[in-house]
Design a protein around this motif. Sequence first.
Motif, PDB file in Angstrom:
ATOM      1  N   ALA A 214      -4.986  -8.361   1.576  1.00 23.17           N
ATOM      2  CA  ALA A 214      -5.488  -7.171   0.771  1.00 23.17           C
ATOM      3  C   ALA A 214      -5.793  -7.674  -0.034  1.00 23.17           C
ATOM      4  O   ALA A 214      -6.353  -6.350  -0.861  1.00 23.17           O
ATOM      5  CB  ALA A 214      -3.734  -7.000   0.166  1.00 23.17           C
ATOM      6  N   SER A 215      -6.518  -8.407  -0.641  1.00 26.71           N
ATOM      7  CA  SER A 215      -7.931  -8.419  -2.058  1.00 26.71           C
ATOM      8  C   SER A 215      -8.334  -9.415  -1.922  1.00 26.71           C
ATOM      9  O   SER A 215      -7.848 -10.565  -1.314  1.00 26.71           O
ATOM     10  CB  SER A 215      -6.448  -7.503  -2.829  1.00 26.71           C
ATOM     11  OG  SER A 215      -7.126  -7.843  -4.673  1.00 26.71           O
ATOM     12  N   VAL A 216      -9.354  -9.227  -2.217  1.00 33.83           N
ATOM     13  CA  VAL A 216     -10.255 -10.611  -2.262  1.00 33.83           C
ATOM     14  C   VAL A 216     -11.231 -10.187  -3.648  1.00 33.83           C
ATOM     15  O   VAL A 216     -11.744  -9.436  -4.197  1.00 33.83           O
ATOM     16  CB  VAL A 216     -11.604 -10.050  -1.208  1.00 33.83           C
ATOM     17  CG1 VAL A 216     -12.232 -11.921  -1.437  1.00 33.83           C
ATOM     18  CG2 VAL A 216     -10.882 -10.324   0.197  1.00 33.83           C
ATOM     19  N   CYS A 217     -10.783 -11.814  -4.369  1.00 37.51           N
ATOM     20  CA  CYS A 217     -11.637 -11.315  -5.863  1.00 37.51           C
ATOM     21  C   CYS A 217     -12.667 -12.231  -5.276  1.00 37.51           C
ATOM     22  O   CYS A 217     -12.284 -13.608  -4.976  1.00 37.51           O
ATOM     23  CB  CYS A 217     -10.764 -11.409  -6.927  1.00 37.51           C
ATOM     24  SG  CYS A 217     -11.734 -12.243  -9.189  1.00 37.51           S
TER      25      CYS A 217
ATOM     26  N   GLN B 275     -13.548  -7.038  -2.979  1.00 37.06           N
ATOM     27  CA  GLN B 275     -13.604  -6.205  -3.589  1.00 37.06           C
ATOM     28  C   GLN B 275     -13.611  -6.168  -4.891  1.00 37.06           C
ATOM     29  O   GLN B 275     -14.541  -4.981  -5.878  1.00 37.06           O
ATOM     30  CB  GLN B 275     -12.119  -5.514  -3.723  1.00 37.06           C
ATOM     31  CG  GLN B 275     -11.461  -5.071  -2.110  1.00 37.06           C
ATOM     32  CD  GLN B 275     -10.928  -6.442  -1.244  1.00 37.06           C
ATOM     33  OE1 GLN B 275     -10.322  -6.755  -1.582  1.00 37.06           O
ATOM     34  NE2 GLN B 275     -12.036  -6.384   0.045  1.00 37.06           N
TER      35      GLN B 275
ATOM     36  N   HIS C 171      -5.987 -13.327  -9.183  1.00 37.14           N
ATOM     37  CA  HIS C 171      -6.499 -12.385 -10.152  1.00 37.14           C
ATOM     38  C   HIS C 171      -6.487 -11.509  -8.358  1.00 37.14           C
ATOM     39  O   HIS C 171      -5.854  -9.604  -8.889  1.00 37.14           O
ATOM     40  CB  HIS C 171      -7.574 -12.291 -10.991  1.00 37.14           C
ATOM     41  CG  HIS C 171      -7.584 -12.483 -11.909  1.00 37.14           C
ATOM     42  ND1 HIS C 171      -6.998 -12.010 -12.917  1.00 37.14           N
ATOM     43  CD2 HIS C 171      -7.582 -13.781 -12.057  1.00 37.14           C
ATOM     44  CE1 HIS C 171      -7.426 -12.813 -14.249  1.00 37.14           C
ATOM     45  NE2 HIS C 171      -7.881 -14.148 -13.623  1.00 37.14           N
ATOM     46  N   ALA C 172      -6.426 -11.284  -7.926  1.00 40.16           N
ATOM     47  CA  ALA C 172      -6.667 -10.908  -6.619  1.00 40.16           C
ATOM     48  C   ALA C 172      -5.286 -10.034  -6.175  1.00 40.16           C
ATOM     49  O   ALA C 172      -4.596  -8.949  -5.770  1.00 40.16           O
ATOM     50  CB  ALA C 172      -7.120 -11.514  -4.991  1.00 40.16           C
TER      51      ALA C 172
ATOM     52  N   LYS D 145      -4.385  -8.042  -8.319  1.00 40.28           N
ATOM     53  CA  LYS D 145      -4.817  -6.466  -8.258  1.00 40.28           C
ATOM     54  C   LYS D 145      -3.772  -5.450  -6.709  1.00 40.28           C
ATOM     55  O   LYS D 145      -4.030  -4.075  -6.867  1.00 40.28           O
ATOM     56  CB  LYS D 145      -6.337  -7.267  -7.678  1.00 40.28           C
ATOM     57  CG  LYS D 145      -7.140  -5.857  -7.788  1.00 40.28           C
ATOM     58  CD  LYS D 145      -7.904  -5.394  -9.262  1.00 40.28           C
ATOM     59  CE  LYS D 145      -8.384  -4.406  -9.107  1.00 40.28           C
ATOM     60  NZ  LYS D 145      -9.652  -3.631 -10.369  1.00 40.28           N
ATOM     61  N   ALA D 146      -3.450  -6.450  -6.464  1.00 42.74           N
ATOM     62  CA  ALA D 146      -2.972  -5.703  -5.068  1.00 42.74           C
ATOM     63  C   ALA D 146      -1.531  -5.513  -5.209  1.00 42.74           C
ATOM     64  O   ALA D 146      -0.865  -4.953  -4.897  1.00 42.74           O
ATOM     65  CB  ALA D 146      -2.755  -6.776  -3.914  1.00 42.74           C
TER      66      ALA D 146
END
Length: 245
Positions: A41-44, A57, A235-236, A239-240
């Motif tokens: 869903a999200s990559v930091c 992202q 953090h990811a 964000k998600a």
Amino acid sequence: MEDGRLRSWAILPVGARTEDSAYSVMRQALKEAGLTMEGLASVCATGYGRKNIPFAQFNVSEISCHGMGAHWCDPSIRAVIDVGGQDCKAICLDSQGRAVDFVMNDKCAAGTGRSLEILARAINLGLEDLGPVSLKSRHPVRITNRCSIFMELEVLQHYYGGRKIRDIALGINHAVAKRVAFLAQGLDMTPGFALTGGVSKNAGVAKSLEKALGVRFRPLKVDPQLMGALGAAVHAGVKAGVKDS
């Protein structure tokens, strides 16, 4: 991470190209989790090459990520000392795991994992052996130089002078710990200390650093070398929109 839980991880040596290293370690972590890149869903990204990771992202500084990773492991932690391969840093945290102050040494190799690797090689030890061997010493040599180049020369003098390997190993760990402690003492840190980074796995440095600072490091439930990546995953998750991250 999934639903605020650590699902898989991977640690690999950094190669010549940041992007290639990032893809390799991500592929391994995805394989361990049984996932594909499309299922994320999200990559930091974090660390020195964080702006060059094409599949991330967004990116967050390693200062923030190390602090958040340690906070996720233990919310009572208020100070993080991170000793990695290329730099060392001390970070003060608030009750939410946010960095409120920090100091960092990234200009000199002394007090880093790279310095330990060079000095261990000078006495024919592997980096992984430096800690265990040093703990057998009762009479450490004194290493006075602060520059890693001159530290190596001083170590070689002890070596060819016939000093025992274990005594030189403990002297090396004392010297590196003293350098890190001097940096950390520039902050007004409150109790609740954690040691992160690859060098934290060297029991000799950890013990010497505790003595130099007059503190006890709290054990972490996750490999301390993962702390920056763990913080990035937290953090990811935020964000998600994952509430438990």
